[in-house]
Scaffold this motif. Structure first.
Motif, PDB file in Angstrom:
ATOM      1  N   TRP A 110       0.817  -1.215   0.000  1.00 57.14           N
ATOM      2  CA  TRP A 110       0.000   0.000   0.000  1.00 57.14           C
ATOM      3  C   TRP A 110       0.848   1.261   0.000  1.00 57.14           C
ATOM      4  O   TRP A 110       0.645   2.163  -0.800  1.00 57.14           O
ATOM      5  N   PHE A 111       1.846   1.327   0.884  1.00 60.70           N
ATOM      6  CA  PHE A 111       2.566   2.592   1.011  1.00 60.70           C
ATOM      7  C   PHE A 111       3.358   2.911  -0.249  1.00 60.70           C
ATOM      8  O   PHE A 111       3.528   4.073  -0.613  1.00 60.70           O
ATOM      9  N   ASP A 112       3.797   1.850  -0.907  1.00 57.13           N
ATOM     10  CA  ASP A 112       4.489   2.047  -2.169  1.00 57.13           C
ATOM     11  C   ASP A 112       3.605   2.842  -3.135  1.00 57.13           C
ATOM     12  O   ASP A 112       4.045   3.802  -3.772  1.00 57.13           O
TER      13      ASP A 112
ATOM     14  N   GLU B 204       1.460   8.092  -5.442  1.00 59.23           N
ATOM     15  CA  GLU B 204       0.274   8.929  -5.652  1.00 59.23           C
ATOM     16  C   GLU B 204       0.521  10.338  -5.106  1.00 59.23           C
ATOM     17  O   GLU B 204       0.225  11.333  -5.757  1.00 59.23           O
ATOM     18  N   THR B 205       1.092  10.399  -3.913  1.00 59.12           N
ATOM     19  CA  THR B 205       1.313  11.706  -3.293  1.00 59.12           C
ATOM     20  C   THR B 205       2.385  12.502  -4.022  1.00 59.12           C
ATOM     21  O   THR B 205       2.255  13.712  -4.207  1.00 59.12           O
TER      22      THR B 205
ATOM     23  N   VAL C 149       7.620   9.177  -9.379  1.00 58.68           N
ATOM     24  CA  VAL C 149       6.340   8.493  -9.414  1.00 58.68           C
ATOM     25  C   VAL C 149       6.515   7.166 -10.142  1.00 58.68           C
ATOM     26  O   VAL C 149       6.986   7.125 -11.272  1.00 58.68           O
ATOM     27  N   LYS C 150       6.144   6.084  -9.457  1.00 58.96           N
ATOM     28  CA  LYS C 150       6.171   4.780 -10.103  1.00 58.96           C
ATOM     29  C   LYS C 150       4.729   4.364 -10.409  1.00 58.96           C
ATOM     30  O   LYS C 150       3.810   4.775  -9.695  1.00 58.96           O
TER      31      LYS C 150
END
Length: 882
Positions: A622-624, A629-630, A725-726
């Motif tokens: 999730w944090f990935d 996103e952020t 951003v990935k």
RNA sequence: GGGCGAUUAGCUCAGUUGGUUCAGAGCACCUGCCUUACAAGCAGGGGGUCGACGGUUCGAAUCCGCCAUCGCCCACCA
């Protein structure tokens, strides 16, 4: 190294600033990378840091540091402005305190004092910017009056003079009787001022200078100027006054005879319709005087006192004279009446003295072409304004630009390079030598000592408008054919300019003019206008109100990072800033949060032999995605200069997502080690967060980044690459949100029922909930999850996470009647909601006109609502049966 | 006098092309917790007729009109 429980900014800030300086991290040289350039809005050389500077320079530093971490060659050029009037008046005041007047000691001696003052007080503000963490390229520090830049100013003057755009002329100018100089139109502030409208009786002359019994009445706000009257003017269409044609009237008290003239300028329905014309002391009267060939008689001197020409009240200050003359007029029977009157009066922006319109010889720069070109620069979008609405203000000014009065009757500044011959002719040359040569062409045997240089200096803005060019290549201004040097070619045009809207005309507009004139293009791509810093009840910060905190005290108390955060938090673009120390406290709290999250992470012990927990795996997945996103959001905010939004996005990512959810999800039980993969990921995210927030909080991020591992001497977070951003699967985010909501649901029940977080509860979830985040729900909610098809008949409390039904089993703690009431309330709401949705869907015009996606959504709402109703009903049924 | 901007929770503000369950965020406030990273903290909660009125639309915080209040810029009726 053992870390203290609280972050201590004072201990680390000086250390890292010295490190950055030592390694010249702020220095930039042209290279193959893309440049990102900012020139500082140069503060007054003897100024001290105030909250406006803090805001402006924090924004500049955030932009510069952000660009640097995005691989740009970032260059922020610092410097100071000689601030002609402000500095000169400070030096004059200092000398006055010592009993010295500037006239007594003369120009050269005065300038020595001024330079000494500059050496003593100058540049303090640049030292203060270091405290704030500004990453200026100090090796490039410039001063608008340093020799090279002064030369650029002189060359510019000569250039425009040769071009025919600079001329000397006798004009009505705005005279500041305190500073004893002319000021430009833009330096005059009009304020509505309470005064009086005096109606005065002027008797008709009998032709021999003696009054008849006939008279006319004029209305004036400035009775002290009647001795300078050159005529009485009426409108030719005004039949009331036709009898005055050809008549002469006598000025009261001094009985000088003046003619009655006619001019359309006079408004028939204002005042008495009779206007006293005073060409020497009023702009419009001067114009009328020109049209009617009236004599100009000056009765007010440079200090605002009546002179010999006035005949009476000689030597009195204009305002004292006004009071006295009113009395005299009254006694003489010339005062008809006095009305209260409010009218706009011009004040000097600098000294707040009432501006005296005064006829004097001044130098002007023609604005027509310069303004037209500079308007096009902004109209075409080559320079963008943020917020955009300032374009309107700019256009209005550009379309109405008057010629720029560039001479100032001061000594501190660049002296006008006009040299007068004894015969009154003058030559304009960059140096005295060249001037002598030019003078000899007129008058062959003239000697150097026969030439006299103009006494005036140039308006400060006439030097600062060259700033984006001259800081890089001082030889360029005034020489458009000169080939830009390496620096100018590389760094110009600069990228962004951050400044206040109060100097949009003084500085921004004129830099665009100079940029177009000498470089053939705009000096910057974007101009970001900040707001004005006000106190929390909206007053401007000012010394007299004492509502302006000293930024250095704030930095001492809370740390520079906290002060920067505090300023940015309340600075949405283009709005005034309502400063409140609470925001700086919030910044300090954030520092502490970051600090402590690092203490936790650093305190983990790693065991390579243990496996990753499912909860940790889910949190990492999730944090990935959340990080990417952020980062995308933050980059978008930066592109739009929404710096406070960018900050808030990172703030929430760090605090809410990373600390409150991620770290809690991966955190091992007390005293237990963490697995290698989780540890590495956690540190990696921490580093990414540090990098993301570094432009805003340079000090704490450097401190922690250095502490994370053994960095080599010369390494710095300043040049670490910004997180990228990935690609990520949005469903990862949604699934985790479901887990969060489930946990929140459980926590809510705990709170309501007063159940300790330590007590593990049983949570039943009906099928369909994403399985991979269930371990997170178990850990964060401290529940044991059971996926079921039916909740059965046990006691407990049900709730919904979107469309997922959940049930916390509780025995003995449930008040059935209360639960039923709550469920019935929910049910009623849901039924009403469904009715609304169905009403919409039943509306033919809605179905016919709305886009398919909107209709589709309404259908989904309907379905979701139905499923919720169904669930609520079954819960109710179960409760009622229990 | 002319122009521009603002008005959304107690405060400071987001809200993109009118439509996702849109009425949001941060702070402040209330309740309960000193749970061994952090009380500068943790968990939960309350709070707004989107300045007023009218209009356009299937639908308005969002578009249009008018009004009110506040702010800024420009301006030579003595």
């Amino acid at each position: 190294m053992e870390l203290a429980a609280k972050y201590n900014a004072a201990e680390v800030e000086d250390k890292w600033y010295a490190y950055w300086l030592e390694h010249k991290f702020f220095h930039s040289e042209p290279n193959e990378k893309e440049p990102y350039t900012i020139v500082i809005p140069p503060p007054n050389v003897t100024g001290i840091l105030h909250m406006g500077h803090v805001l402006n320079n924090t924004l500049n530093d955030v932009l510069i540091r952000n660009a640097r971490m995005h691989g740009k060659n970032a260059c922020w050029v610092p410097g100071t402005d000689h601030a002609s009037i402000a500095t000169e008046s400070k030096v004059v005041a200092k000398l006055k305190a010592e009993g010295i007047s500037k006239e007594d000691i003369g120009r050269e001696e005065f300038l020595k004092h001024a330079w000494a003052w500059k050496e003593e007080h100058g540049g303090i503000i640049l030292q203060q910017l270091r405290k704030l963490g500004c990453s200026c390229d100090w090796d490039r520090t410039r001063f608008t009056m340093e020799p090279a830049l002064s030369e650029a100013v002189i060359n510019t003057f000569v250039y425009f003079y040769r071009k025919g755009w600079i001329y000397k002329g006798v004009r009505m100018v705005n005279w500041d009787p305190e500073a004893l100089t002319a000021v430009s139109d833009d330096e005059v502030v009009h304020k509505d001022t309470q005064s009086h409208f005096y109606h005065l009786r002027y008797y008709i002359s009998d032709g021999n200078g003696q009054p008849t019994d006939k008279f006319l009445v004029i209305a004036t706000t400035r009775p002290e100027t009647i001795m300078a009257d050159a005529a009485i003017c009426v409108n030719p269409k005004d039949e009331r006054h036709h009898w005055l044609r050809g008549k002469k009237v006598l000025i009261p008290l001094i009985n000088r005879e003046i003619p009655v003239i006619e001019d359309d300028y006079v408004e028939m329905d204002f005042g008495t319709g009779c206007l006293k014309v005073t060409p020497a002391h009023d702009v419009h009267d001067y114009e009328i005087g020109l049209r009617h060939n009236l004599p100009v008689l000056e009765i007010i001197d440079d200090h605002g006192k009546l002179n010999e020409n006035a005949q009476i009240l000689v030597g009195e200050d204009r305002f004292v004279a006004r009071k006295k003359i009113v009395k005299m007029l009254e006694e003489a029977g010339n005062l008809v009446k006095v009305e209260d009157y409010t009218s706009p009066v011009g004040y000097s922006e600098r000294t707040n003295a009432v501006i005296e319109p005064k006829l004097s010889a001044q130098w002007f720069l023609k604005m027509d072409t310069l303004a037209k070109v500079a308007l096009e620069t902004v109209d075409s979008g080559r320079t963008k304004f943020i917020p955009e609405r300032y374009v309107n203000t700019y256009r209005h000014w550009m379309e109405n630009a008057h010629d720029w009065c560039i001479s100032r009757q001061l000594w501190w500044g660049q002296r006008i390079p006009a040299y007068y011959l004894p015969n009154g002719q003058f030559v304009v040359e960059a140096t005295p030598e060249a001037a002598l040569e030019a003078a000899r062409a007129i008058c062959p045997d003239i000697k150097a000592e026969d030439l006299h240089q103009d006494e005036d200096v140039l308006d400060t803005w006439f030097s600062s408008w060259l700033w984006p060019i001259s800081v890089f290549d001082p030889d360029m201004p005034g020489h458009p054919d000169h080939k830009p040097n390496k620096d100018l070619a590389y760094y110009y045009p600069t990228s962004d300019l951050v400044t206040g809207p109060d100097i949009i005309f003084f500085w921004v507009a004129r830099m665009i003019m100079a940029g177009e004139e000498f470089m053939g293009r705009e000096p910057f791509s974007n101009v970001y206008f900040t707001g004005i810093v006000r106190d929390k009840i909206g007053r401007k910060m000012s010394k007299t109100l004492g509502n302006s905190p000293n930024p250095l005290d704030l930095i001492g108390t809370y740390g520079a990072d906290a002060v920067r955060i505090g300023m940015l938090l309340c600075s949405s673009a283009g709005n005034d800033i309502f400063y409140d120390e609470a925001q700086i406290k919030q910044g300090a709290a954030f520092c502490n949060k970051i600090w402590n999250s690092y203490r936790l992470v650093k305190g983990f012990s790693v065991d390579d032999s243990i496996a990753q927990t499912p909860a940790a795996a889910a949190a990492i997945r999730w944090f990935d995605a959340k990080l990417s996103e952020t980062v995308a959001t933050v980059e978008d905010h930066y592109r739009k200069f929404r710096i406070s939004d960018a900050l808030m996005a990172i703030y929430k990512l760090f605090w809410d997502d990373y600390c409150a959810w991620y770290l809690e999800a991966i955190k091992p039980a007390f005293g237990q080690p963490v697995d290698r993969a989780t540890y590495d990921a956690t540190l990696g995210y921490f580093e990414a967060l540090l990098k993301l927030i570094h432009p805003v909080m340079p000090f704490i991020t450097e401190e922690l980044w250095q502490n994370m591992e053994d960095r080599k001497e010369g390494e710095t977070i300043m040049y670490a690459a910004a997180p990228v951003v990935k690609p990520f699967d949005p469903e990862t985010l949604v699934n985790f949100e479901l887990a969060e909501e489930a946990v929140n649901g459980v926590r809510g029940i705990r709170n309501q029922k007063n159940i300790a977080p330590k007590e593990t509860l049983d949570l039943k979830i009906k099928g369909g909930f994403p399985a991979d985040v269930l371990p997170v729900v178990e850990k964060m909610g401290n529940v044991k999850v059971e996926t079921v098809a039916d909740f059965g008949s046990g006691q407990g409390v049900g709730f919904m996470v979107r469309t997922h039904e959940m049930f916390v089993a509780l025995s003995g703690l449930v008040n059935v009647a209360e639960e039923i009431a709550k469920l019935e309330k929910d049910l009623a709401y849901q039924q009403k909601f469904l009715a609304g949705v169905r009403g919409k869907l039943a509306n033919e015009r809605f179905v016919a006109n709305a886009p398919a996606a909107v209709i589709e959504n309404e259908r989904k709402k309907e379905a979701d609502s139905l499923s919720k109703i169904e669930s609520l009903e079954s819960q109710l049924k179960a409760l009622k049966n229990s």
